[in-house]
Design an enzyme around this catalytic site. Structure first.
Site, PDB file in Angstrom:
ATOM      1  N   HIS A  83      58.215   3.101 -16.781  1.00 47.04           N
ATOM      2  CA  HIS A  83      58.988   1.851 -16.628  1.00 47.04           C
ATOM      3  C   HIS A  83      58.360   0.908 -15.612  1.00 47.04           C
ATOM      4  O   HIS A  83      59.051   0.078 -15.020  1.00 47.04           O
ATOM      5  CB  HIS A  83      60.444   2.137 -16.213  1.00 47.04           C
ATOM      6  N   SER A 141      39.486 -21.078  -9.843  1.00 47.21           N
ATOM      7  CA  SER A 141      40.404 -22.146 -10.229  1.00 47.21           C
ATOM      8  C   SER A 141      39.839 -23.461  -9.728  1.00 47.21           C
ATOM      9  O   SER A 141      39.240 -23.519  -8.655  1.00 47.21           O
ATOM     10  CB  SER A 141      41.771 -21.897  -9.605  1.00 47.21           C
ATOM     11  N   LYS A 144      41.488 -18.487  -5.717  1.00 46.42           N
ATOM     12  CA  LYS A 144      41.722 -17.742  -6.955  1.00 46.42           C
ATOM     13  C   LYS A 144      40.526 -16.958  -7.438  1.00 46.42           C
ATOM     14  O   LYS A 144      39.376 -17.377  -7.332  1.00 46.42           O
ATOM     15  CB  LYS A 144      42.118 -18.722  -8.068  1.00 46.42           C
ATOM     16  N   GLU A 201      42.519 -11.042 -19.684  1.00 49.76           N
ATOM     17  CA  GLU A 201      43.603 -11.769 -20.371  1.00 49.76           C
ATOM     18  C   GLU A 201      43.230 -12.070 -21.823  1.00 49.76           C
ATOM     19  O   GLU A 201      44.051 -11.983 -22.732  1.00 49.76           O
ATOM     20  CB  GLU A 201      43.912 -13.076 -19.635  1.00 49.76           C
TER      21      GLU A 201
END
Ligand code: ARG
Length: 455
Positions: free
Chosen positions: A153, A274, A280, A287
């Protein structure tokens, strides 16, 4: 090509919807290999003269060279790769070129080409999956002892080893590879010689062309041979399942690289910055691997829907089989290569993993097990007692191994200081020696087994 019956050219929109040359030129090499096998067989069977065969074979070789050099004049008017190659052959060698299509049809031709192309792709995936499995194995070996949190979980569950986690994915990708191999075995039969749908009156030798193209045997039913696309569906299904595995690992990489987790780091090679936030380091490759599953599974769905309800034998609907497979396989190839790269690149943060492994009272099960093993309590009672100890630790703001013995004895008087030996995450993981368990020695055993299979 069918000029006899027609006197006018098709409308522009007819040509646009009908033409597949924009994408099926990918099948050029397979189309030429199929034609060469067919011409060689026709000559051996006395259906084609040796001189015509020789002209056809060298003409086809020259055309392949032209295609590879990017000099082939592809024409939409000529609809697809088969007619483009055949027309070019006639331009080059004249009448003999018109004899190549004896005893075959574009229906068995395209089924043959597409099988060959799909088979080649499955072989590439076999190779790429082996490479990814090797990358996971190397990380598993290097981190057989690295303790990390195990989750259910996405909540702290029990400590595991990083190597064990890597091997879990290795097992998944091994099954993906095995699915690709199974699919290859089933699809490796030749449709060539089924002709349009019913076979042909010429004395062709289908075993010969099957063998020349590396197929195990000719397909036994000509209607099935030109109509079947389950080989492509099965390959897409295997690709989709593989993509779900890739996306799960990709998701973990995204989570693990966040500032809140810091379980692993990726280098500059597999991250991007970024344009506005200077701090970043984004895991874009992970992704995108996570997202590719959308296209891949979408392709499976698309082709399933094209094929459902089609009457036998060939219908032009089936021309819509190629783009989904091309798109899915291109995506899967990229995803597999990117994932292997990331797995090799990832640097586990051992200190952070160890710290996180102890969070969330992750060794509570070890207390319950200790109560069972040392005080002979039924597991259910031990579970309850441990729950009270956890509640006490939570109330005092302590970890389980930070509690005083007297605190634990207040809950269960039978507890002795021996219990501290099971409270560290390392002890917890090390104790899980059951077959397939996370103990470092078990992980090393599995690493050894895989090492001998992968090399
Ligand atoms: N371009 C066609 C396809 O991809 C080749 C087969 C065409 N056959 C036909 N009878 N029109 O399916």
């Amino acid at each position: 090509m069918w000029g006899g019956r027609f006197s006018a050219r098709p409308s522009d929109i007819m040509q646009a919807i009908n033409a597949s040359i924009g994408f099926d030129q990918k099948l050029a090499a397979e189309d030429i290999a199929g034609s060469k096998a067919h011409a060689t067989m026709l000559a051996k069977q006395g259906i084609l003269s040796d001189a015509d065969r020789d002209a056809i074979l060298s003409g086809l070789d020259a055309i392949l060279a032209e295609i590879e050099a990017g000099e082939f004049p592809f024409s939409e008017e000529l609809e697809d790769i088969h007619l483009n190659v055949e027309a070019r052959l006639k331009d080059r060698i004249g009448e003999a070129g018109g004899r190549l299509h004896t005893g075959r049809s574009r229906n068995d031709q395209v089924a043959t080409d597409f099988r060959l192309w799909t088979r080649k792709s499955l072989d590439l995936f076999d190779h790429l999956l082996t490479d990814l499995m090797t990358a996971l194995l190397d990380q598993a070996e290097a981190h057989a002892d690295t303790i990390m949190p195990g989750f259910t979980h996405l909540q702290s569950a029990q400590p595991v080893t990083f190597g064990h986690h890597m091997l879990a994915y290795l097992e998944m990708f091994a099954r993906d590879r095995s699915r690709m191999r199974d699919c290859r075995v089933r699809m490796n039969e030749s449709p060539l010689g089924a002709a349009a749908l019913a076979g042909t009156p010429y004395p062709i030798d289908r075993d010969m062309t099957a063998e020349a193209l590396g197929f195990d045997r000719p397909m036994a039913n000509s209607l099935d041979a030109v109509s079947a696309r389950d080989f492509a569906l099965e390959a897409l299904a295997a690709a989709s399942i593989c993509a779900t595995h890739l996306s799960r690992l990709a998701e973990e990489i995204v989570i693990w690289t966040s500032a809140q987790f810091r379980f692993i780091a990726l280098s500059d090679a597999f991250t991007t910055g970024s344009s506005i936030m200077p701090q970043k380091r984004n895991p874009d490759a992970a992704e995108l691997v996570r997202a590719k599953v959308g296209r891949i599974m979408g392709s499976l769905t698309a082709l399933m829907i094209v094929m459902k309800g089609l009457p036998l034998a060939y219908s032009k609907d089936m021309q819509e089989d190629k783009e989904p497979v091309f798109e899915a396989f291109e995506s899967l190839e990229l995803a597999l290569r990117a994932m292997a790269g990331m797995v090799r690149d990832m640097a586990p943060n051992e200190a952070r993993l160890a710290e996180a492994a102890g969070a969330g009272f992750s060794t509570a099960t070890d207390i319950a097990d200790w109560l069972v093993m040392h005080l002979n309590k039924p597991f259910r009672d031990a579970h309850h007692v441990t729950g009270r100890i956890v509640a006490l630790a939570e109330e005092k703001g302590l970890t389980l191994d930070g509690l005083a013995l007297s605190d634990m004895q207040a809950v269960e008087p039978g507890i002795t200081d021996e219990i501290f030996s099971v409270l560290s995450p390392l002890a917890s993981a090390t104790s899980r020696m059951s077959y397939g368990g996370t103990a470092p020695d078990r992980v090393r055993e599995q690493v050894k087994r895989w090492r001998s299979q992968l090399t």
